[in-house]
Design a protein around this motif. Sequence first.
Motif: not given
Length: 270
Positions: A42-44, A206-220
């Motif tokens: 995803a891009d957003y 009802g899902s478990i989501q595993f996310v890997n950012s492809n760009a640097p982001v802040t914790f917030y």
Amino acid sequence: MPTSIFTLSLSLAVLTLSLSACQQEDTVALNTDTDSWSCQTADYPFTYSVCRVNASALTSARYSLQLFWQSANSAQPLLTFDGLLTALPEDKTLNFAMNAGMYDERYAPIGYTIIEGKEVKSLNLKEGGGNFHLLPNGVMWWDKAGNVQITESNALNEQLNNGDVQPWYATQSGPMLVINDEIHPQFNPDSSSVKLRNGAGVCTDGSIQFVNSNAPVTFYQFAELFKDELSCPNALFLDGGIASALYAPSIDKQDKKEMGVMISLVENEE
């Protein structure tokens, strides 16, 4: 054409159509189980990869969420997704995998870790520096039936002491990203500290989501994604920077990084 031959031809045509329709229905039935999990990019609001699994799929015999660290016949860590693939039995498929938390110089977990009911590392409630100790931190865990939860560490400690829960798998990391639908209180919306990050959330659909950012982001920003875009009332930061890694062949993603414990969706052959 004689009537009998015409009738026979018509009957064969109807039979052929009926068989074709049945075959199409069988194909659809075989493909419906792909809804149990998926990976996509995803891009957003920033570019990221996400793999999701329906919680209901984990209560079946076909799919299981598992933690891996060492091979069965060695005390050496698996280290990479290639190492995990080599160690995986032939009757199992690795649908996706991600690094599961922080580790020391020996690639051993620094937080609470349970693998198949065996305690690898006790619950870490110490104070200290670094992301792990940016309290509150938390534990992603599930029981033998495959019921997945993310629980703040002190709350889980109380549940464990009372005998209320029996984790079959567990991985502790920190900080929590979202706690009971609230972003971690110490996160600064105006922070300039950006890194690649990965984490997991238990979500309202009802899902478990595993996310890997492809760009640097802040914790917030990372926490906002779980709370507002993915609707996950509880989410946990797993790690970041050079340790942020994802294996997802369905979206042509396989990071070549070394890591400690890995969390994986395994499919068993029926």
